[in-house]
Design an enzyme around this catalytic site. Structure first.
Site, PDB file in Angstrom:
ATOM      1  N   ALA A   1       0.859  -1.190   0.000  1.00  0.00           N
ATOM      2  CA  ALA A   1       0.000   0.000   0.000  1.00  0.00           C
ATOM      3  C   ALA A   1       0.884   1.226   0.000  1.00  0.00           C
ATOM      4  O   ALA A   1       1.830   1.309   0.800  1.00  0.00           O
ATOM      5  CB  ALA A   1      -0.907   0.007   1.219  1.00  0.00           C
TER       6      ALA A   1
ATOM      7  N   LYS B   1       9.842   3.121  16.053  1.00  0.00           N
ATOM      8  CA  LYS B   1      10.112   3.247  17.496  1.00  0.00           C
ATOM      9  C   LYS B   1       9.238   4.303  18.154  1.00  0.00           C
ATOM     10  O   LYS B   1       8.846   4.156  19.314  1.00  0.00           O
ATOM     11  CB  LYS B   1      11.591   3.533  17.766  1.00  0.00           C
TER      12      LYS B   1
ATOM     13  N   GLU C   1      12.329  -5.731  15.836  1.00  0.00           N
ATOM     14  CA  GLU C   1      13.802  -5.737  15.912  1.00  0.00           C
ATOM     15  C   GLU C   1      14.407  -4.538  15.178  1.00  0.00           C
ATOM     16  O   GLU C   1      15.399  -3.956  15.616  1.00  0.00           O
ATOM     17  CB  GLU C   1      14.334  -7.045  15.335  1.00  0.00           C
TER      18      GLU C   1
ATOM     19  N   VAL D   1      15.129  -0.643  16.845  1.00  0.00           N
ATOM     20  CA  VAL D   1      16.170  -0.217  17.794  1.00  0.00           C
ATOM     21  C   VAL D   1      17.551  -0.616  17.301  1.00  0.00           C
ATOM     22  O   VAL D   1      17.789  -1.781  16.969  1.00  0.00           O
ATOM     23  CB  VAL D   1      15.949  -0.884  19.178  1.00  0.00           C
TER      24      VAL D   1
ATOM     25  N   ASP E   1      14.811  10.680  19.120  1.00  0.00           N
ATOM     26  CA  ASP E   1      14.816   9.323  18.545  1.00  0.00           C
ATOM     27  C   ASP E   1      15.528   8.348  19.498  1.00  0.00           C
ATOM     28  O   ASP E   1      15.042   7.233  19.746  1.00  0.00           O
ATOM     29  CB  ASP E   1      15.525   9.373  17.179  1.00  0.00           C
TER      30      ASP E   1
ATOM     31  N   LYS F   1      14.053   4.908  21.491  1.00  0.00           N
ATOM     32  CA  LYS F   1      14.712   3.594  21.477  1.00  0.00           C
ATOM     33  C   LYS F   1      15.069   3.144  22.892  1.00  0.00           C
ATOM     34  O   LYS F   1      14.928   1.973  23.239  1.00  0.00           O
ATOM     35  CB  LYS F   1      15.960   3.654  20.597  1.00  0.00           C
TER      36      LYS F   1
HETATM   37  N1  LIG Z   1      15.134   5.256   7.477  1.00  0.00           N
HETATM   38  C1  LIG Z   1      15.776   4.524   8.358  1.00  0.00           C
HETATM   39  O1  LIG Z   1      16.998   4.333   8.282  1.00  0.00           O
HETATM   40  C2  LIG Z   1      15.030   3.860   9.487  1.00  0.00           C
HETATM   41  C3  LIG Z   1      15.710   2.941  10.315  1.00  0.00           C
HETATM   42  C4  LIG Z   1      15.007   2.296  11.337  1.00  0.00           C
HETATM   43  C5  LIG Z   1      13.669   2.598  11.539  1.00  0.00           C
HETATM   44  N2  LIG Z   1      13.031   3.512  10.728  1.00  0.00           N
HETATM   45  C6  LIG Z   1      11.605   3.745  10.955  1.00  0.00           C
HETATM   46  O2  LIG Z   1      10.878   3.164   9.872  1.00  0.00           O
HETATM   47  C7  LIG Z   1       9.707   3.931   9.593  1.00  0.00           C
HETATM   48  C8  LIG Z   1       9.709   4.369   8.130  1.00  0.00           C
HETATM   49  O3  LIG Z   1      10.850   5.191   7.903  1.00  0.00           O
HETATM   50  P1  LIG Z   1      11.344   5.574   6.436  1.00  0.00           P
HETATM   51  O4  LIG Z   1      12.672   6.205   6.621  1.00  0.00           O
HETATM   52  O5  LIG Z   1      11.222   4.405   5.537  1.00  0.00           O
HETATM   53  O6  LIG Z   1      10.271   6.706   6.044  1.00  0.00           O
HETATM   54  P2  LIG Z   1       9.947   7.231   4.583  1.00  0.00           P
HETATM   55  O7  LIG Z   1      11.128   7.048   3.695  1.00  0.00           O
HETATM   56  O8  LIG Z   1       9.365   8.581   4.761  1.00  0.00           O
HETATM   57  O9  LIG Z   1       8.805   6.232   4.070  1.00  0.00           O
HETATM   58  C9  LIG Z   1       7.484   6.234   4.530  1.00  0.00           C
HETATM   59  C10 LIG Z   1       6.594   5.919   3.342  1.00  0.00           C
HETATM   60  O10 LIG Z   1       5.264   5.707   3.810  1.00  0.00           O
HETATM   61  C11 LIG Z   1       4.381   6.332   2.889  1.00  0.00           C
HETATM   62  N3  LIG Z   1       3.104   6.607   3.532  1.00  0.00           N
HETATM   63  C12 LIG Z   1       2.802   7.542   4.447  1.00  0.00           C
HETATM   64  N4  LIG Z   1       1.503   7.441   4.809  1.00  0.00           N
HETATM   65  C13 LIG Z   1       0.994   6.431   4.100  1.00  0.00           C
HETATM   66  C14 LIG Z   1      -0.297   5.834   4.016  1.00  0.00           C
HETATM   67  N5  LIG Z   1      -1.326   6.265   4.755  1.00  0.00           N
HETATM   68  N6  LIG Z   1      -0.489   4.800   3.160  1.00  0.00           N
HETATM   69  C15 LIG Z   1       0.526   4.335   2.416  1.00  0.00           C
HETATM   70  N7  LIG Z   1       1.785   4.853   2.431  1.00  0.00           N
HETATM   71  C16 LIG Z   1       1.996   5.889   3.269  1.00  0.00           C
HETATM   72  C17 LIG Z   1       5.119   7.581   2.448  1.00  0.00           C
HETATM   73  O11 LIG Z   1       4.577   8.048   1.248  1.00  0.00           O
HETATM   74  P3  LIG Z   1       4.936   9.520   0.682  1.00  0.00           P
HETATM   75  O12 LIG Z   1       6.290   9.323   0.047  1.00  0.00           O
HETATM   76  O13 LIG Z   1       3.850   9.777  -0.261  1.00  0.00           O
HETATM   77  O14 LIG Z   1       4.978  10.431   1.859  1.00  0.00           O
HETATM   78  C18 LIG Z   1       6.546   7.055   2.321  1.00  0.00           C
HETATM   79  O15 LIG Z   1       6.778   6.525   1.039  1.00  0.00           O
HETATM   80  C19 LIG Z   1       9.737   5.097  10.593  1.00  0.00           C
HETATM   81  O16 LIG Z   1       8.963   4.739  11.697  1.00  0.00           O
HETATM   82  C20 LIG Z   1      11.204   5.207  10.982  1.00  0.00           C
HETATM   83  O17 LIG Z   1      11.374   5.737  12.285  1.00  0.00           O
HETATM   84  C21 LIG Z   1      13.694   4.123   9.705  1.00  0.00           C
END
Ligand SMILES: NC(=O)c1ccc[n+]([C@@H]2O[C@H](COP(=O)([O-])OP(=O)(O)OC[C@H]3O[C@@H](n4cnc5c(N)ncnc54)[C@H](OP(=O)(O)O)[C@@H]3O)[C@@H](O)[C@H]2O)c1
Length: 311
Positions: A59, A121, A145, A148, A217, A221
């Site tokens: 999605a 997190k 997993e 964090v 952040d 964690k």
């Molecule tokens: N990035 C990292 O290195 C990392 C590491 C560990 C944990 N995390 C965690 O993982 C999660 C995601 O992070 P991310 O970095 O991947 O974020 P991201 O790159 O912003 O990706 C989130 C995606 O979700 C989409 N989205 C938002 N609302 C939606 C909805 N209602 N339906 C469908 N899609 C939707 C967004 O679409 P749009 O592009 O249209 O906004 C975007 O493509 C967060 O909680 C973050 O804290 C991230």
């Protein structure tokens, strides 16, 4: 060699299970990485898990981009609720982030009797009570997993590997962005703003880096780590939090003179009066293992009564 081969999951009845079908919510950094790993390591994951794990549908908001990343044969929906309720989804992977849609969708997945995997997190630190209670009532798992300390399997270590230990304290470098900035400041003698700009240019820091450099952040964690280590619920608001914005290159030079390094350390410690939880720039002896976790790397040290200090 022989015994090892014959005890592999490939020989067991688990092979007869149908593939586990994953529904992926969001296809940004984490979601697209999940897609790629599930496709690239398909056979390896099937052999280790004893069952194929297949991406069934995604999605997303940007459908064209999602189709391109997910590849042919993967259904892409613009309605995340429909994915969560879809009968062909066994496990929901939430990779949206934040506490809005993500919370609603995770609770709905649980209500539908589906296991959930999330790296969110913030969601678990702030709404974990509600989410884990719902999961317990439904008899499903919420696995986190990835939430964090990036790819360090610390959740499994605390829950299983160190399960027989009374944990006295844990201390971690759990935010790669701030650790990268601190390492650049120390090694190159540059001010905070310059180190942060460089981290953003290299893709280590978000356009809005506040969550990372202000310690929020890391506090999320820490709340998750401490809840597992000490078996209690943690109020995130009670964690003393200080970020790294005010540090100067001179602070690093002074730390070096004294035989220390400055790290943004997340610490949880058992005290007679209760738990002490903090995230703040900390002087760490320069020769210690934690002081040498540099760049975007993470590291967590746990002191258990049986295992002693374990990194
Ligand atoms: N990035 C990292 O290195 C990392 C590491 C560990 C944990 N995390 C965690 O993982 C999660 C995601 O992070 P991310 O970095 O991947 O974020 P991201 O790159 O912003 O990706 C989130 C995606 O979700 C989409 N989205 C938002 N609302 C939606 C909805 N209602 N339906 C469908 N899609 C939707 C967004 O679409 P749009 O592009 O249209 O906004 C975007 O493509 C967060 O909680 C973050 O804290 C991230």
């Amino acid at each position: 060699m022989h015994a090892f081969a014959s005890s592999s999951p490939a020989a067991g009845p688990a092979w007869r299970l149908p593939p586990l079908r994953v529904g992926l919510l969001g296809i940004g950094t984490v979601g697209s990485g999940t897609c790629r790993v599930l496709a690239r390591n398909q056979a390896l994951i099937r052999d280790r898990a004893g069952r194929a794990i297949e991406l069934a549908m995604v999605a997303a908001r940007n459908l064209a981009r999602a189709r391109q990343i997910a590849g042919p044969g993967i259904e892409v929906l613009d309605d995340a609720l429909r994915l969560v309720r879809h009968p062909q989804v066994d496990v929901v992977v939430e990779a949206i982030g934040g506490c809005g849609d993500a919370r609603t969708l995770v609770l709905e997945a649980i209500a539908q009797g589906k296991h959930v995997v999330t790296a969110n997190k913030a969601l678990l630190a702030l709404h974990g009570d509600e989410i884990f209670a719902a999961a317990r009532a439904q008899g499903v798992m919420v696995a986190f997993e990835g939430a964090v300390a990036v790819s360090i399997p610390i959740v499994k270590a605390l829950r299983e590997g160190l399960a027989a230990n009374r944990i006295e304290w844990l201390a971690g470098i759990v935010n790669g962005t701030s650790n990268h900035v601190l390492t650049e400041m120390r090694d190159k003698g540059v001010p905070f703003d310059e180190a942060l700009r460089e981290a953003q240019r290299l893709g280590y820091a978000e356009a809005d880096p506040a969550f990372d450099v202000d310690g929020i952040d890391a506090a999320h964690k820490l709340a998750l780590l401490a809840a597992m280590a000490f078996g209690t619920r943690i109020d995130c608001g009670a964690i003393a939090v200080q970020g790294i914005r005010d540090l100067q290159p001179d602070d690093h030079a002074l730390a070096r003179l004294l035989g220390y390094r400055l790290k943004l350390l997340a610490v949880a410690r058992r005290r007679p009066e209760g738990l002490a939880l903090s995230v703040r720039p900390t002087l760490v002896p320069a020769r210690s293992l934690l002081a040498n976790v540099d760049g975007a790397m993470n590291g967590v040290m746990v002191q258990g009564d049986a295992c002693g200090p374990t990194m």
